[in-house]
Design an enzyme around this catalytic site. Structure first.
Site, PDB file in Angstrom:
ATOM      1  N   HIS A 192       0.740  -1.294   0.089  1.00 57.15           N
ATOM      2  CA  HIS A 192       0.044  -0.051   0.020  1.00 57.15           C
ATOM      3  C   HIS A 192       0.987   1.260  -0.012  1.00 57.15           C
ATOM      4  CE1 HIS A 192      -4.073  -1.756   0.261  1.00 57.15           C
ATOM      5  NE2 HIS A 192      -3.650  -2.375   1.297  1.00 57.15           N
ATOM      6  N   CYS A 205       0.116   1.759  -5.768  1.00 60.26           N
ATOM      7  CA  CYS A 205      -1.013   2.730  -6.452  1.00 60.26           C
ATOM      8  C   CYS A 205      -0.267   4.123  -6.636  1.00 60.26           C
ATOM      9  CB  CYS A 205      -2.115   2.489  -5.583  1.00 60.26           C
ATOM     10  SG  CYS A 205      -2.872   1.004  -5.207  1.00 60.26           S
ATOM     11  N   ARG A 238      -0.449   2.570 -11.435  1.00 61.93           N
ATOM     12  CA  ARG A 238       0.374   1.761 -10.490  1.00 61.93           C
ATOM     13  C   ARG A 238       1.881   2.748 -10.833  1.00 61.93           C
ATOM     14  NH1 ARG A 238      -3.583   0.441  -9.177  1.00 61.93           N
ATOM     15  NH2 ARG A 238      -4.329  -1.824  -9.043  1.00 61.93           N
TER      16      ARG A 238
END
Length: 438
Positions: free
Chosen positions: A337, A406, A415
């Protein structure tokens, strides 16, 4: 009909009567017409106040004239229009009228101005002024030092005290009793009609009318409902944002730290051996010294089992399966993340070529050097995980590492890709590599 008053005994006629003598009564004026018709101008002169030595001194207060009405002299008194004889006590010019009887003078006014005695009027003596007495109480609220303020409640009380019977002592006692009831002043100041009106119950029709007037309309109810919905939605959104940006990081850091400690304890005790790992099982620790990142690496890239717990996931399933760090060739692909849930890859865009990336396992330290970065690409671009990743600048097989996350921040639309190349493999028995020591 106004009765005629008898004249005072005099040698002059009625029209030439002078009123300068003390004791004389009021005469006819032009405002009072004579029963038999008007008289000539000046027939009834106004009475002047006495002049000269016979004048009496003026005394403060109203000074009455001679005690009672003085009867005029008996006998015939000629008028200007001719002699009109009449006797004292007889009604002239009107047959059948009652005779005029003078009333006795009030007792306190004996010797008043014009009575002929020469004495002036004196008020009754206040008994308390001839002896010691208690000083007057201090001025109350709304009362000035020299007296009450005109128009205030103190002024009205003073007027009531002056009009009350009795002397100054009685008025002072009444004032003291009134001051003792100051606790009920607010209730006493309220008009009785207002208190009774407040207690008067409303009729049923009036009560219903007032209830309908107080009842809000449909527009008000709708606006209140919409406002409450907006407020509730805003509060829920604020709570959700707080949960995502703050609480998830707190919980993920705690879970990742616990998993890293467990791995190190197992490695120290020799309980874990290299091999095939189950999904969600931690097997290595990722170090990025420049970003101060130390995070466990688990098998798989599921959100709930790996990424949302603050760990980094290894691409090990299906077509996206990548090599392990110990393989002689291949691409070791990791996902993490960038925001929330521990956000381990939030600042990987700050890495520059040559920055170390270290993977720690039970037996080895694998040191990579950052080689290149792809800022934006499609989430479906899986070629970045190939053994020779597309767009990385590598042209032949080797031992590579790929970090994916991300972008932009707080979205998952695109991405970001960072690649590195292995430059050192160091056994744990030789200690930590220089990248972790410095």
């Amino acid at each position: 009909m106004t009765a005629l008053r008898p004249e005072r005994e005099s040698d002059t006629s009625y029209g030439q009567q002078s009123y300068g003598v003390p004791g004389a009564s009021e005469g006819w004026s032009e405002a009072q017409p004579h029963p038999q018709g008007p008289h000539p101008q000046g027939s009834y002169p106004q009475r002047p106040y006495p002049q000269g030595p016979e004048a009496q001194p003026h005394v403060a207060g109203p000074q009455p004239y001679a005690a009672g009405p003085q009867p005029y002299a008996a006998g015939p008194q000629p008028y200007a229009a001719g002699p009109q004889p009449y006797e004292a006590g007889q009604q002239a010019y009107e047959p059948g009228a009652q005779p005029f009887v003078p009333e006795p003078a009030p007792e306190p006014y004996a010797g008043a101005y014009g009575a002929g005695g020469g004495e002036s009027f004196l008020p009754p003596v206040d008994e308390e002024t001839v002896a010691l007495r208690i000083p007057d109480p201090p001025p109350a609220d709304g009362e000035a030092p020299d007296g009450p303020v005109p128009g205030s409640r103190a002024a009205s009380r003073a007027r009531q005290d002056r009009s009350a019977p009795g002397g100054r002592a009685a008025r002072r006692k009444a004032a003291k009793r009134r001051h003792g009831r100051q606790g009920n002043a607010a209730e006493a100041s309220t008009p009785a009609t207002a208190r009774e009106g407040a207690r008067t119950p409303l009729s049923r029709v009036e009560a219903r009318r007032q209830a309908r007037a107080r009842k809000p309309g449909a527009a008000v109810v709708a606006s209140r409902a919409i406002g409450e919905v907006f407020i509730t939605t805003g509060v829920l959104m604020l709570l959700f944002v707080t949960y995502q940006l703050w609480w998830t990081n707190v919980r993920a850091h705690a879970q990742a730290g616990k998993e890293a400690s467990s791995l190190q304890n197992d490695w120290a005790s020799g309980k874990r051996n290299p091999g095939v790992f189950e999904p969600g099982q931690g097997f290595a620790i990722l170090h990025i010294p420049k970003l101060d990142v130390v995070v466990p690496i688990a098998e798989g890239t599921s959100s709930k089992g790996v990424l949302d717990r603050g760990m980094v996931g290894h691409y090990a399933e299906g077509a996206l399966k990548t090599a392990m760090p110990g393989d002689k060739t291949g691409n070791f692909g990791l996902a993490g993340h960038r925001n929330t849930h521990g956000e381990p890859f939030r600042y990987i865009n700050r890495l520059a070529p040559g920055d170390p990336i270290v993977v720690e396992t039970q037996d080895e330290y694998y040191v990579y050097k950052m080689a290149s970065i792809l800022p934006v690409t499609s989430p479906s671009n899986t070629s970045v995980l190939n053994p020779i990743p597309t767009g990385s600048g590598f042209t032949k097989p080797g031992r590579y590492i790929t970090l994916t996350t991300c972008t932009p921040e707080f979205t998952s639309k695109y991405r970001m890709i960072v690649w590195g190349k292995m430059v050192e493999e160091r056994p744990r028995s030789k200690g930590k590599p220089d990248a972790l020591v410095n």
